[in-house]
Design an enzyme around this catalytic site. Structure first.
Site, short mmCIF file in Angstrom:
data_model
loop_
_atom_site.label_atom_id
_atom_site.label_comp_id
_atom_site.label_asym_id
_atom_site.label_seq_id
_atom_site.Cartn_x
_atom_site.Cartn_y
_atom_site.Cartn_z
N PHE B 117 0.84 -1.20 0.00
CA PHE B 117 0.00 0.00 0.00
C PHE B 117 0.87 1.24 0.00
O PHE B 117 2.03 1.18 0.44
CB PHE B 117 -0.92 0.00 1.23
CG PHE B 117 -2.38 0.12 0.89
CD1 PHE B 117 -3.05 -0.95 0.32
CD2 PHE B 117 -3.08 1.31 1.12
CE1 PHE B 117 -4.40 -0.84 -0.01
CE2 PHE B 117 -4.43 1.42 0.79
CZ PHE B 117 -5.09 0.34 0.22
N GLU B 246 -6.50 2.31 -3.89
CA GLU B 246 -5.05 2.29 -4.00
C GLU B 246 -4.52 0.86 -4.18
O GLU B 246 -3.43 0.65 -4.71
CB GLU B 246 -4.50 2.88 -2.70
CG GLU B 246 -3.04 3.11 -2.70
CD GLU B 246 -2.66 4.03 -1.54
OE1 GLU B 246 -3.18 5.16 -1.49
OE2 GLU B 246 -1.88 3.60 -0.69
C1 LIG Z 1 -14.35 5.07 -0.71
C2 LIG Z 1 -13.50 4.95 0.52
C3 LIG Z 1 -12.54 3.96 0.60
C4 LIG Z 1 -11.73 3.83 1.74
N1 LIG Z 1 -10.81 2.83 1.79
C5 LIG Z 1 -10.07 2.68 2.92
C6 LIG Z 1 -9.14 1.60 3.03
O1 LIG Z 1 -8.97 0.80 2.14
N2 LIG Z 1 -8.43 1.50 4.18
C7 LIG Z 1 -8.58 2.36 5.22
O2 LIG Z 1 -7.93 2.19 6.23
N3 LIG Z 1 -9.48 3.37 5.13
C8 LIG Z 1 -10.22 3.55 4.01
N4 LIG Z 1 -11.12 4.58 3.94
C9 LIG Z 1 -11.35 5.43 5.11
C10 LIG Z 1 -12.20 4.68 6.12
O3 LIG Z 1 -13.12 3.87 5.45
C11 LIG Z 1 -12.99 5.60 7.03
O4 LIG Z 1 -12.16 6.57 7.56
C12 LIG Z 1 -13.63 4.82 8.16
O5 LIG Z 1 -14.40 3.76 7.66
C13 LIG Z 1 -14.49 5.70 9.02
O6 LIG Z 1 -15.22 4.90 9.93
P1 LIG Z 1 -16.02 5.54 11.12
O7 LIG Z 1 -16.49 4.42 11.95
O8 LIG Z 1 -15.18 6.59 11.76
O9 LIG Z 1 -17.23 6.30 10.43
P2 LIG Z 1 -18.40 5.82 9.44
O10 LIG Z 1 -18.25 4.45 8.96
O11 LIG Z 1 -18.53 6.90 8.42
O12 LIG Z 1 -19.66 5.81 10.36
C14 LIG Z 1 -20.25 6.97 10.86
C15 LIG Z 1 -21.47 6.59 11.64
O13 LIG Z 1 -21.96 7.73 12.33
C16 LIG Z 1 -23.33 7.83 12.18
N5 LIG Z 1 -23.73 9.23 12.31
C17 LIG Z 1 -23.16 10.30 11.69
N6 LIG Z 1 -23.80 11.43 12.06
C18 LIG Z 1 -24.77 11.07 12.94
C19 LIG Z 1 -25.76 11.78 13.67
N7 LIG Z 1 -25.91 13.11 13.57
N8 LIG Z 1 -26.59 11.07 14.47
C20 LIG Z 1 -26.47 9.72 14.57
N9 LIG Z 1 -25.57 9.01 13.90
C21 LIG Z 1 -24.72 9.67 13.10
C22 LIG Z 1 -23.62 7.22 10.83
O14 LIG Z 1 -24.94 6.76 10.78
C23 LIG Z 1 -22.62 6.07 10.80
O15 LIG Z 1 -23.16 4.95 11.44
C24 LIG Z 1 -11.91 4.73 2.80
C25 LIG Z 1 -12.87 5.73 2.72
C26 LIG Z 1 -13.66 5.85 1.59
C27 LIG Z 1 -14.66 6.95 1.52
#
Ligand SMILES: Cc1cc2nc3c(=O)[nH]c(=O)nc-3n(C[C@H](O)[C@H](O)[C@H](O)COP(=O)(O)OP(=O)(O)OC[C@H]3O[C@@H](n4cnc5c(N)ncnc54)[C@H](O)[C@@H]3O)c2cc1C
Ligand code: SF4
Ligand code: FES
Lengths: 282, 568
Positions: B117, B246
């Protein structure tokens, strides 16, 4: 599922009484952006329980581009014509499973369906069939969630290896045994296509069965006994008459119909064993 | 108003929130935990992550190597004590996911497989084909169902953190299905609401990534850290912003210009396609500016060439890349170049936390993309963020649990009265508003302003311009009317709340970018093209005031890797 019925209102949640004034009439459609003169008509099944008990259809005319998916059209309407239109979406890349709707009578992911491939105007968009409608294209997911939860969809083990001792080894061939079933995005299109579920809302149905098989086939799992019992109930896998529509509409090639057949075979073997073998050897 | 009470409320059901919930549930069975999420957990944007999760899993690898790669990738802005903790915890988390059933891709001998990566000096990224986030999210969600002390509130939108005397008391949440505001009392709240990509026009982020948790914390008085640092991913499909992972380059794909040249040899000759994202994105923009891009209906782009990998490798290791290219760009990567250009992808900044996940406000924790702990500094390395969600999701869960166990019953806290005021603000304020401005117009113009003026390259002039546009948009927002007057499942109302949050964040981002008069990692100032350690080797901390954000700085923790020039 040609000629799907008009959306059926949710019976579980009686609509609360209207709180305030009705919305102003929709503004006229915004003229097409420069350079595109083509338009397309959409006929959308709507349901506003706080205003009327009856679902209705509303037509919208919007500018058309060849690279527009159905979800783009819905977003165009919401952003520029009628912000009250309600539907679910998030990833717009076919993986979050939230944007399912019946388009021209078949269940589809609206973010993965090009208008150009429909070659039609108006295009009729309705909430997923077989589910209670909450508002416009938003259906009640709760019954589906209960089904998923009912199949013990997690690894069950008698003995748990400490994390420090590393992973459970699983060869690529062992992974292949359940990989297909692990691809389900919970979009529920298969339920919208399933005639058995249409008649019996308690039927476990395609995706939940595929999920059960996913854990059944996983070399790390030891929870087969309870899981097979959970799927072989009176509303379980035996109700499936193998119409196979679920596998036809599945956007992720999970083949839930095949999964149900495999589960039936496994459940039958288990039943045979329990009848034939003395208790001590089971 | 119905009043609910839990020991811990977790806002967000993505990787970080679910991991936190399980960690808290395992800390003590006596704790009652609620996951409140605006979408069903399996819809969270973690689902879209494609490429992988980094952890030291091989004998040839070491914590020091993963640590140094991360710190160098961060352009020395990451806190090194946090990075050291992170790299030590990551392997256990990947194995834990394996025990919970995650369908990791495997080596022939059955071990979890790893791939190359960007910015990682050895193969250390575990993967499940190229649907890593999808598989991790579903595994975590399904596993969470085992725990009786975890309850869920799906499609509940948190609108406010309720606090009394500087201490968390719970949250106010709008239940979409009934259209009512509820008070949920809690001893501790964990924000795991994900990123804020929708502040930009061209982004890989889904519609729900509106930075709600960051704005909620900011409004509750907690500072936001390093908000000027946003990652632009080099390879997104023009038009939609859909990401091409990537991993496509990790598996050997090339980036080429319109002359068919692998142009990265001019920019990152040592690393080529596996250089860090900030540098690759700038290189692509440079090629395009010098006239060596391709021309398309959605602007200029370069080509991602996978043809030499062959159909078998593409189908086995990159099935989603093929699926997305065929379905959303109409091309088959087995035979054609994939059109790609940089797009907003990730936010390094977020709610400030210490190494335990605590924000400093009693009872308030944060983890995942919403938080800034900080392992990512000025530029995140691909595949570190899913690991971050696991490591710090779990850590925040345990910290919140330990804290909750020391607190008395929530019985007497005043959440109902606090939530009443929130109900009035939303139903009598927002919902009844009759202004002539359109929500979608204000949102689109905010996204365009950020895209044009606070993008990959920045300057004082452009940032000032952005700030004046944002001030104007904030005024226009106050005239946005809500046409759907039914509180029940009102997605226009929730979109209005989200825009309100995003306008706060856009202002914080643009101001922070203006104040950082240097170029570091993903923050490139054309008027200050050099990194300036003498003045800016520090985190920015934004606090909310009545007149806009106020900034402080916080020193970077350096343990074993003194800042050095960042060359690849
Ligand atoms: C297309 C893409 C590919 C990626 N690929 C990789 C990868 O290969 N490797 C890697 O390490 N990272 C990758 N990333 C980054 C990584 O996926 C994210 O940073 C990570 O999944 C974020 O997870 P999280 O649990 O913080 O938030 P999220 O999965 O975004 O979850 C947020 C949660 O908060 C809730 N929420 C938000 N606002 C509110 C509200 N006001 N009230 C109640 N609930 C709310 C939503 O419902 C959701 O359940 C990628 C990102 C993208 C966009
Ligand atoms: S089995 Fe297929 S159609 Fe059914 S929910 Fe899963 S992905 Fe959707
Ligand atoms: S919007 Fe996520 S599957 Fe369509």
């Amino acid at each position: 599922m040609a000629g799907a019925p008009a959306p059926k209102p949710a019976s579980a949640t009686p609509p609360p009484p209207p709180r305030s004034v009705p919305p102003p009439p929709p503004k006229p459609a915004v003229p097409a952006p420069k350079g595109s003169s083509k338009t397309i008509k959409l006929r959308i099944g709507r349901y506003r329980p706080e205003r009327s008990a009856e679902p209705f259809y509303q037509e919208f005319t919007i500018p058309y581009r060849d690279d527009m998916v159905v979800l783009d059209a819905l977003n165009y309407i919401k952003d520029r014509i009628d912000p009250t239109l309600a539907y679910r979406w998030s990833c717009r890349m076919g993986i979050c499973g939230s944007c399912g709707a019946d388009v021209e009578g078949s269940p589809k992911l609206t973010c993965a369906l090009y208008l150009k491939d429909l070659r039609k105007s108006p295009v009729t968009i309705e909430p997923l069939a077989n589910f209670a409608v909450l508002k416009d294209l938003i259906v009640d997911i709760e019954p589906f969630m209960e089904k998923l939860e009912s199949v013990n969809p997690y690894i069950v083990r008698g003995d748990e290896k400490p994390i420090e001792r590393g992973e459970y080894r699983q060869t690529p061939e062992e992974l292949e045994l359940y990989r297909q079933q692990s691809l389900c995005i919970n979009c529920m299109l298969c339920y919208a296509a399933c005639p058995v579920y249409g008649h019996d809302e308690k039927f476990l149905g395609p995706a939940a069965s595929a999920l059960a098989l996913r854990y059944e086939m996983d070399s790390r799992d030891q929870g087969s006994e309870e899981r097979l019992a959970a799927v072989a109930t009176s509303h379980g896998i035996w109700q499936c008459t193998f119409v196979g529509e679920c596998s036809v509409v599945c956007p992720k090639h999970v083949d839930p119909a095949g999964a149900i057949q495999q589960l039936k075979a496994r459940a039958a073997t288990r039943l045979m064993r329990s009848m034939l073998l003395p208790l001590s050897t089971r | 108003m119905e009043r609910l009470a839990y020991d811990i409320v977790i806002v967000g059901g993505g990787a970080a929130g679910l991991r936190g919930a399980i960690a808290a549930a395992e800390t003590s069975r006596a704790l009652r935990i609620a996951i409140v999420s605006k979408v069903y957990p399996m819809r969270s944007h973690t689902v879209s992550a494609e490429g992988g999760t980094a952890a030291v899993l091989r004998d040839y690898d070491s914590f020091d190597s993963h640590g140094f790669d991360t710190v160098k990738g961060s352009d020395f802005l990451a806190d090194q004590d946090v990075v050291e903790f992170f790299v030590r915890r990551a392997p256990g988390e990947v194995i834990q996911m394996e025990h919970w059933g995650c369908p990791w891709s495997r080596e022939p001998d059955g071990r979890v497989a790893v791939r190359a990566f960007g910015g990682m000096s050895v193969k250390r990224t575990a993967f499940a084909a190229d649907k890593v986030g999808f598989h991790m999210l579903h595994t975590l969600f399904q596993t969470s169902l085992k725990y009786e002390n975890i309850e869920r509130f799906d499609e509940w939108f948190v609108t406010q953190i309720l606090a009394e005397g500087g201490k968390v008391a719970g949250v106010a949440a709008l239940e979409l299905r009934s259209g009512t505001i509820h008070a949920i009392a809690a001893k501790a709240v964990i924000l795991s609401t994900g990123g804020a990509g929708r502040v930009y026009e061209f982004t890989t982020n889904g519609a729900i990534k509106t930075g709600d948790g960051m704005a909620l914390a900011y409004r509750a008085g907690a500072p936001l850290k390093d908000m000027e640092f946003l990652q632009f991913h080099p390879t997104c499909l023009p038009g939609t912003g859909i990401l091409i992972t990537e991993a496509a380059r990790g598996e050997g794909g090339y980036l080429v210009n319109n002359k068919g040249e692998r142009f990265l040899k001019k920019y990152v000759p040592e690393k080529m396609e596996l250089g860090p994202r900030d540098i690759l994105s700038r290189s692509i923009i440079q090629e395009i500016r010098e006239g060596r891009g391709f021309d398309g209906p959605y602007g200029h782009y370069v080509g991602l060439d996978l043809r030499h990998l062959g159909e078998e490798v593409i189908d086995r290791k990159l099935p989603m890349v093929r699926e997305l290219s065929e379905e959303y760009a109409g091309i088959d990567p087995v035979h054609e170049l994939i059109p790609v250009r940089p797009g907003q992808h990730y936010i390094m900044g977020g709610v400030h936390t210490d190494i335990t996940g605590s924000t400093g406000m009693a009872g308030l924790y944060a983890a995942g993309e919403a938080a800034c702990v900080s392992i990512n500094g000025a530029n995140r390395l691909g595949s570190n963020s899913l690991s971050e969600c696991l490591v710090f999701g779990a850590e925040a869960g345990r910290s919140a649990a330990a804290y909750a166990l020391t607190q008395g019953p929530v019985g007497s806290n005043p959440v109902t009265a606090l939530a009443k005021a929130e109900e009035t603000r939303i139903f009598d304020g927002l919902l009844k508003r009759e202004g002539g401005e359109s929500l979608a117009d204000v949102r689109r113009e905010m996204q365009r302003a950020m895209e044009e003026h606070v993008g990959i390259y920045r300057s004082a002039e452009a940032l000032e311009k952005a700030l004046s546009l944002l001030r104007e948009l904030r005024k226009r927002f106050d005239r946005v009317g809500v046409r759907d007057k039914d509180p029940f499942f009102n997605t226009e109302l929730t979109a209005t709340l989200e825009l309100d949050f995003m306008l706060d964040l856009a202002e914080v981002i643009a101001n922070a970018a203006l104040l950082r008069k240097e170029s570091r990692g993903a923050h490139s100032r054309t008027d200050y093209p050099k990194r300036d350690d003498a003045n800016f080797l520090a985190h920015s901390m934004a606090f909310r005031t009545a007149t806009g954000p106020r900034y402080e700085t916080k020193p970077v923790t350096i343990t074993k890797w003194p800042p050095a020039a960042r060359v690849y």
